[in-house]
Design a protein around this motif. Structure first.
Motif, PDB file in Angstrom:
ATOM      1  N   ALA A  62       0.768  -1.005   0.059  1.00 22.34           N
ATOM      2  CA  ALA A  62      -0.082  -0.335  -0.025  1.00 22.34           C
ATOM      3  C   ALA A  62       0.957   1.159   0.205  1.00 22.34           C
ATOM      4  O   ALA A  62       0.586   2.251  -0.678  1.00 22.34           O
ATOM      5  N   ALA A  63       1.784   1.199   0.673  1.00 25.23           N
ATOM      6  CA  ALA A  63       2.893   2.356   0.863  1.00 25.23           C
ATOM      7  C   ALA A  63       3.514   2.672  -0.489  1.00 25.23           C
ATOM      8  O   ALA A  63       3.657   3.859  -0.891  1.00 25.23           O
ATOM      9  N   ALA A  64       3.763   1.623  -1.184  1.00 19.39           N
ATOM     10  CA  ALA A  64       4.371   1.637  -2.674  1.00 19.39           C
ATOM     11  C   ALA A  64       3.615   2.425  -3.464  1.00 19.39           C
ATOM     12  O   ALA A  64       3.834   3.393  -4.269  1.00 19.39           O
ATOM     13  N   TYR A  65       2.193   1.966  -3.419  1.00 22.17           N
ATOM     14  CA  TYR A  65       1.409   2.799  -4.307  1.00 22.17           C
ATOM     15  C   TYR A  65       1.124   3.979  -3.897  1.00 22.17           C
ATOM     16  O   TYR A  65       1.153   4.705  -4.829  1.00 22.17           O
ATOM     17  N   LEU A  66       0.993   4.265  -2.760  1.00 25.26           N
ATOM     18  CA  LEU A  66       0.611   5.525  -2.259  1.00 25.26           C
ATOM     19  C   LEU A  66       1.919   6.581  -2.387  1.00 25.26           C
ATOM     20  O   LEU A  66       1.445   7.914  -2.689  1.00 25.26           O
TER      21      LEU A  66
END
Length: 142
Positions: free
Chosen positions: A18-22
């Motif tokens: 999720a952090a990579a996408y965000l």
């Protein structure tokens, strides 16, 4: 098609995903705050069709490799990880963000559009930074 089984909590590797996408949408401080909110959030359920509608994302086809893999897990009665969401904003037109679990949402939809999907939902800060307010001098804006 059997009913979708769900784990009670997201898998640990879902948060870095999720952090990579965000990272494409926000800076590190906001991402850290959102991931903290996702970790602390209560798991709630929303229908697959509503998640897709609120996000504005298209339904991926069953032959998408990741959707197909999740469909195989569903048939094998393996539990899927809850989905990680960032709340949209109706007034500004900001869509719901599926931070992690888009393929799981699509696979669930293909089993039944009314499948209730367990989700963790975080809301981004609604307080604008003084540097991004319209009256801030241009040299101070990011």
């Amino acid at each position: 098609m059997p009913d979708v089984r769900w784990k009670s909590d997201p898998e640990e590797h879902d948060y870095p995903a999720a952090a990579a996408y965000l990272g494409l949408l926000a800076g590190p401080e906001e991402i850290d705050a959102l991931i903290g909110l996702l970790r602390a959030a209560t798991t709630r359920r929303w229908k697959a069709k509503d998640i897709l509608r609120a996000s504005g994302l298209p339904l991926l086809p069953v032959d998408n490799p990741h959707v197909a893999a999740d469909l195989r897990k569903i048939v094998a009665r393996k539990a899927l990880s809850p989905v990680l969401l960032i709340r949209g904003d109706l007034m500004s037109g900001r869509a719901l963000q599926v931070a992690d679990g888009y393929h799981r949402v699509c696979a669930s939809y293909h089993t039944d559009e009314n499948t209730e999907i367990p989700c963790r939902l975080a809301a981004p800060s609604t307080h604008p930074s003084p540097l991004t307010q319209p009256g801030a001098p241009a040299a101070e804006r990011p």
